[in-house]
Design a protein around this motif. Structure first.
Motif, PDB file in Angstrom:
ATOM      1  N   ASP A  30      45.684  35.803  51.589  1.00  0.00           N
ATOM      2  CA  ASP A  30      45.216  34.420  51.478  1.00  0.00           C
ATOM      3  C   ASP A  30      44.303  34.031  52.640  1.00  0.00           C
ATOM      4  N   LEU A  31      44.660  34.461  53.832  1.00  0.00           N
ATOM      5  CA  LEU A  31      43.877  34.115  55.005  1.00  0.00           C
ATOM      6  C   LEU A  31      42.441  34.616  54.855  1.00  0.00           C
ATOM      7  N   ASP A  32      42.302  35.848  54.399  1.00  0.00           N
ATOM      8  CA  ASP A  32      40.965  36.415  54.216  1.00  0.00           C
ATOM      9  C   ASP A  32      40.266  35.823  52.999  1.00  0.00           C
ATOM     10  N   ALA A  33      41.009  35.660  51.904  1.00  0.00           N
ATOM     11  CA  ALA A  33      40.397  35.200  50.656  1.00  0.00           C
ATOM     12  C   ALA A  33      39.902  33.763  50.775  1.00  0.00           C
ATOM     13  N   ALA A  35      38.549  32.400  53.127  1.00  0.00           N
ATOM     14  CA  ALA A  35      37.300  32.341  53.885  1.00  0.00           C
ATOM     15  C   ALA A  35      36.083  32.593  52.997  1.00  0.00           C
ATOM     16  N   LEU A  36      36.320  32.863  51.721  1.00  0.00           N
ATOM     17  CA  LEU A  36      35.234  33.123  50.775  1.00  0.00           C
ATOM     18  C   LEU A  36      35.059  31.898  49.888  1.00  0.00           C
ATOM     19  N   PRO A  37      34.049  31.078  50.122  1.00  0.00           N
ATOM     20  CA  PRO A  37      33.936  29.795  49.412  1.00  0.00           C
ATOM     21  C   PRO A  37      33.637  29.931  47.926  1.00  0.00           C
ATOM     22  N   ARG A  38      33.186  31.114  47.471  1.00  0.00           N
ATOM     23  CA  ARG A  38      32.860  31.270  46.049  1.00  0.00           C
ATOM     24  C   ARG A  38      33.925  32.050  45.282  1.00  0.00           C
ATOM     25  N   LEU A  39      34.951  32.543  45.954  1.00  0.00           N
ATOM     26  CA  LEU A  39      35.995  33.307  45.276  1.00  0.00           C
ATOM     27  C   LEU A  39      36.855  32.388  44.413  1.00  0.00           C
ATOM     28  N   HIS A  40      37.098  32.799  43.163  1.00  0.00           N
ATOM     29  CA  HIS A  40      37.901  31.991  42.249  1.00  0.00           C
ATOM     30  C   HIS A  40      39.287  32.574  42.003  1.00  0.00           C
ATOM     31  N   SER A  41      39.403  33.893  41.948  1.00  0.00           N
ATOM     32  CA  SER A  41      40.715  34.476  41.652  1.00  0.00           C
ATOM     33  C   SER A  41      40.804  35.884  42.202  1.00  0.00           C
ATOM     34  N   LEU A  42      42.044  36.292  42.461  1.00  0.00           N
ATOM     35  CA  LEU A  42      42.357  37.666  42.851  1.00  0.00           C
ATOM     36  C   LEU A  42      43.706  38.010  42.238  1.00  0.00           C
ATOM     37  N   LEU A  43      43.702  38.985  41.343  1.00  0.00           N
ATOM     38  CA  LEU A  43      44.921  39.415  40.651  1.00  0.00           C
ATOM     39  C   LEU A  43      45.096  40.911  40.838  1.00  0.00           C
ATOM     40  N   VAL A  44      46.347  41.333  41.015  1.00  0.00           N
ATOM     41  CA  VAL A  44      46.665  42.748  41.171  1.00  0.00           C
ATOM     42  C   VAL A  44      47.812  43.095  40.232  1.00  0.00           C
ATOM     43  N   ARG A  54      46.459  35.024  42.455  1.00  0.00           N
ATOM     44  CA  ARG A  54      46.046  33.927  43.327  1.00  0.00           C
ATOM     45  C   ARG A  54      44.761  33.305  42.795  1.00  0.00           C
ATOM     46  N   TYR A  55      44.658  31.980  42.931  1.00  0.00           N
ATOM     47  CA  TYR A  55      43.472  31.236  42.508  1.00  0.00           C
ATOM     48  C   TYR A  55      42.993  30.385  43.676  1.00  0.00           C
ATOM     49  N   TYR A  56      41.682  30.276  43.798  1.00  0.00           N
ATOM     50  CA  TYR A  56      41.096  29.626  44.960  1.00  0.00           C
ATOM     51  C   TYR A  56      40.015  28.632  44.537  1.00  0.00           C
ATOM     52  N   GLY A 329      27.342  37.965  52.537  1.00  0.00           N
ATOM     53  CA  GLY A 329      28.191  39.144  52.568  1.00  0.00           C
ATOM     54  C   GLY A 329      29.420  39.077  51.687  1.00  0.00           C
ATOM     55  N   HIS A 330      29.376  38.279  50.598  1.00  0.00           N
ATOM     56  CA  HIS A 330      30.556  38.109  49.752  1.00  0.00           C
ATOM     57  C   HIS A 330      31.090  39.450  49.259  1.00  0.00           C
ATOM     58  N   ARG A 331      30.204  40.298  48.747  1.00  0.00           N
ATOM     59  CA  ARG A 331      30.657  41.575  48.188  1.00  0.00           C
ATOM     60  C   ARG A 331      31.344  42.431  49.245  1.00  0.00           C
ATOM     61  N   GLN A 332      30.730  42.537  50.417  1.00  0.00           N
ATOM     62  CA  GLN A 332      31.311  43.345  51.479  1.00  0.00           C
ATOM     63  C   GLN A 332      32.688  42.825  51.872  1.00  0.00           C
ATOM     64  N   ARG A 333      32.827  41.520  51.950  1.00  0.00           N
ATOM     65  CA  ARG A 333      34.109  40.939  52.371  1.00  0.00           C
ATOM     66  C   ARG A 333      35.174  41.117  51.294  1.00  0.00           C
ATOM     67  N   VAL A 334      34.793  41.025  50.015  1.00  0.00           N
ATOM     68  CA  VAL A 334      35.756  41.283  48.942  1.00  0.00           C
ATOM     69  C   VAL A 334      36.243  42.727  49.011  1.00  0.00           C
TER      70      VAL A 334
END
Length: 350
Positions: A30-33, A35-44, A54-56, A329-334
């Protein structure tokens, strides 16, 4: 198929509490995610169980995402099903079988283009993407516009990423199945996966956009990824052939046309790309993440479906589809999050 999380996982979507699962640290993710203002979701999902969801930035679980060019991997699955059903005779069938007007084209090389050439982006046709995209989607006939593009290489010789290729596949699916691509997608893929594809844009002739602008929720994206993780099986039913799944994720080296900026070694410094050495299968990208072979669908802005077979893992991210993921750098950070916070911990906990 996707199963609800069990006791190893506590999801607290509404409250925003951390998610903890064996091998994953939800607080760190969550801490890293965030920081990405355009990220909407991360599912595993691992072994068919959703272990992180997670949804952002105001997004909610049921909201569909425009998956942009990740739609191409859906088209690939539909072509595989059409081949298995005999609707398309063979992957090496010339596309002139479906577009007899090519018999009148002055360039005989176009009559040698096969279905497989479209799947591997090796048709040899000048592309309709990037600088050519606007003229294509404002044309009166997208299929004819794509077919009329000049040949820059013999069929099968060189890769040029082009949504025109996948739109031709949508037109072929429509002709071969006798149904719209939307109808065929829901009957052949959506129904066994347990969801319905909403309608998405069509060209002026009514052919559904092949390879762009499909809508899926992140959980539906997970279910589609698990179809490939499970070698084409859903609840004991073989929806896709194992061979098709394997061929789709068999990476082929990309060649670039002379003068392509990616051939300039200075670009590695000016435009960092965590997937610079990726290869391409049947409308799926192929790469290694942390030394693990990964097959993934990829859409503009940061729409991803990652399939990591040796970890029994599917990862989905969605983001704003309106801005290039290279910005800030969105892609690199993801990719950093996926490597450090997901892939490496789960590999270590095996």
């Amino acid at each position: 198929m996707l199963r609800p999380a069990s006791m190893v996982l506590t999801l607290a979507l509404a409250s925003g509490l951390a998610v903890h699962a064996t091998g994953l640290n939800g607080d760190a993710i969550d801490l890293d995610a965030r920081a990405l203002p355009r990220l909407h979701s991360l599912l595993v999902s691992q072994r068919g169980e959703l272990i992180l969801e997670r949804y952002y930035n105001g997004r909610k679980p049921g909201q569909p995402a425009n998956i942009k060019s990740a739609s191409k991997s859906i088209i690939s699955a539909l072509v595989g099903i059409a081949l298995e059903r005999g609707l398309i005779a063979d992957i090496r069938t010339p596309i002139a079988t479906f577009f007899p007007e090519l018999a009148r084209d002055p360039d005989p090389a176009k009559r040698a283009i096969t279905v497989e050439d479209l799947l591997t982006m090796r048709s040899g046709l000048e592309g309709t993407s990037n600088r050519n995209y606007g003229a294509w989607v404002t044309s009166r006939n997208w299929v004819q516009h794509a077919l009329a593009r000049p040949m820059f290489a013999p069929p099968g010789a060189m890769m040029e990423y082009s949504t025109g290729n996948t739109h031709l596949l949508s037109a072929i699916l429509t002709k071969a199945s006798g149904k719209s691509t939307w109808q065929f997608a829901n009957e052949a893929l959506g129904a066994p996966l347990g969801f319905t594809f909403p309608q998405w844009p069509r060209d002026p002739q009514g052919i559904y956009f092949g390879g762009n602008d499909m809508l899926m929720t992140p959980r539906q994206m997970i279910a589609f990824g698990e179809l490939y993780l499970n070698r084409g099986r859903v609840n004991g039913r073989q929806v896709l052939s194992e061979r098709w799944v394997a061929k789709s994720c068999e990476g082929r080296r990309r060649e670039f046309r002379p003068g392509d900026r990616r051939l300039d070694p200075r670009q590695a410094d000016t435009v960092p790309d965590p997937m610079r050495d990726r290869s391409y299968g049947y409308l799926w990208w192929v790469y290694e993440i942390g030394g693990h072979d990964t097959c993934f669908a990829w859409g503009y802005g940061g729409q991803y479906i990652f399939v990591v077979p040796d970890l029994d893992l599917v990862i989905v991210t969605t983001a704003s589809p309106d801005v290039s993921e290279e910005r800030r750098g969105h892609r690199q950070r993801v990719f950093d999050i996926l490597l450090r916070q997901v892939v490496q911990p789960l590999a270590a906990s095996r």
